[in-house]
Design a protein around this motif. Sequence first.
Motif, short mmCIF file in Angstrom:
data_model
loop_
_atom_site.label_atom_id
_atom_site.label_comp_id
_atom_site.label_asym_id
_atom_site.label_seq_id
_atom_site.Cartn_x
_atom_site.Cartn_y
_atom_site.Cartn_z
N PRO A 69 28.78 31.95 42.99
CA PRO A 69 28.29 32.07 41.61
C PRO A 69 29.40 32.43 40.63
O PRO A 69 30.32 33.18 40.95
CB PRO A 69 27.26 33.20 41.71
CG PRO A 69 27.73 34.04 42.85
CD PRO A 69 28.40 33.09 43.82
N VAL A 70 29.32 31.85 39.43
CA VAL A 70 30.25 32.15 38.33
C VAL A 70 29.39 32.46 37.11
O VAL A 70 28.50 31.67 36.77
CB VAL A 70 31.18 30.96 38.04
CG1 VAL A 70 32.08 31.27 36.85
CG2 VAL A 70 32.02 30.62 39.27
N ILE A 71 29.65 33.58 36.44
CA ILE A 71 28.88 33.96 35.26
C ILE A 71 29.68 33.66 34.00
O ILE A 71 30.85 34.04 33.90
CB ILE A 71 28.51 35.46 35.30
CG1 ILE A 71 27.53 35.74 36.44
CG2 ILE A 71 27.91 35.91 33.96
CD1 ILE A 71 27.19 37.22 36.60
N VAL A 72 29.03 32.97 33.05
CA VAL A 72 29.57 32.80 31.70
C VAL A 72 28.56 33.44 30.76
O VAL A 72 27.38 33.13 30.82
CB VAL A 72 29.77 31.32 31.34
CG1 VAL A 72 30.29 31.19 29.92
CG2 VAL A 72 30.73 30.65 32.33
N HIS A 73 29.01 34.34 29.89
CA HIS A 73 28.05 35.09 29.07
C HIS A 73 28.36 35.03 27.58
O HIS A 73 29.52 34.89 27.17
CB HIS A 73 27.98 36.55 29.52
CG HIS A 73 29.22 37.34 29.21
ND1 HIS A 73 29.40 37.98 28.01
CD2 HIS A 73 30.33 37.58 29.94
CE1 HIS A 73 30.57 38.59 28.01
NE2 HIS A 73 31.17 38.36 29.17
N GLY A 74 27.29 35.13 26.81
CA GLY A 74 27.39 35.32 25.37
C GLY A 74 27.09 36.78 25.06
O GLY A 74 27.40 37.66 25.85
#
Length: 318
Positions: free
Chosen positions: A89-94
């Motif tokens: 898993p890879v998280i990209v967040h705002g």
Amino acid sequence: MNFDAKGTLPAAEFPFHPDNSPSHTPRGEFSVEEAIGKANTLIEAMGWIRRFRGKTTVIKLGGSLLDDENALMHILLDVIFMESVGMKPVIVHGGGKAINRALAESGIEPNFVRGRRVTDAPTLKVVEKVLAGELNVFITDEIERLGGRAMNLSFTTTNVLFGEKLPTEEDEDLGFVGHVTRVDRSVIEGLSYTDQVPVIPSMCEGEDGQRYNVNADTAAMAVAQALGAEKLVFLSDVNGVRRDKDDPKTIIDSLSAEEARSLIKEGVINGGMIPKVEACLETLDRGVRKVHIVDGAVRHSLLLEIFTTSGVGTEIHA
């Protein structure tokens, strides 16, 4: 979340803690039927685990979910579980709501044009502080506290998103708003191969060192495309694509790209769901195998969507 003096989540609040395993549970506290039900759930998940083991899933985490402490805890537990069974898993967040609060504290009035935040120099400083600083570190620390391993990738550690100013109409200037043109795959993949979850804020840096605010959806798309991800999951505040946008029970479990385009033409997919679905279609066109739209507020929605046959959101595939 109630952490103890060492900053660790107590076993009672951590579903995957060894102390909560059946071997630590008195035999009389659950029936044989309940135990068989648990085993059946694991067997159902096994096929999906084997299928996605070693595959990358990019998860776009939005600002509204970061404001929901309970929802965030279960999302991050799902991410830890995914890594534990061999997924990457890879998280990209705002972080729009947190940015708005920080702007208010600084006396800066937020300004939007066509849904995009106008980012002048003072606003950029606040955005960088919140996204690349506070939230990026917070998410990483929470994963560590919940028993996982993670690394925050930002301007203060290792930046992996590079880009340029977003082209706009001649009479429209969004300031320091950019789009991603290059992703440093080697850093992200290196972390994944060492069983760490990369956590990436939706900002990029130009070749001249200028930093830009980036829409989190498009940043997640760029990362998924660069990594050749098996899945891209948009954690949303709706449960997926609906035949009736006001009725959650009309959710469409699975859509082909062709079916999605037809529903847009027919007006079934409308309003704010159109750009999200169009983003999903663009991502499929660039090599990502499946895109999911899932309600992040549903407890363990990530696991339910990925590791069960029926899922809980909408899957869009080529």
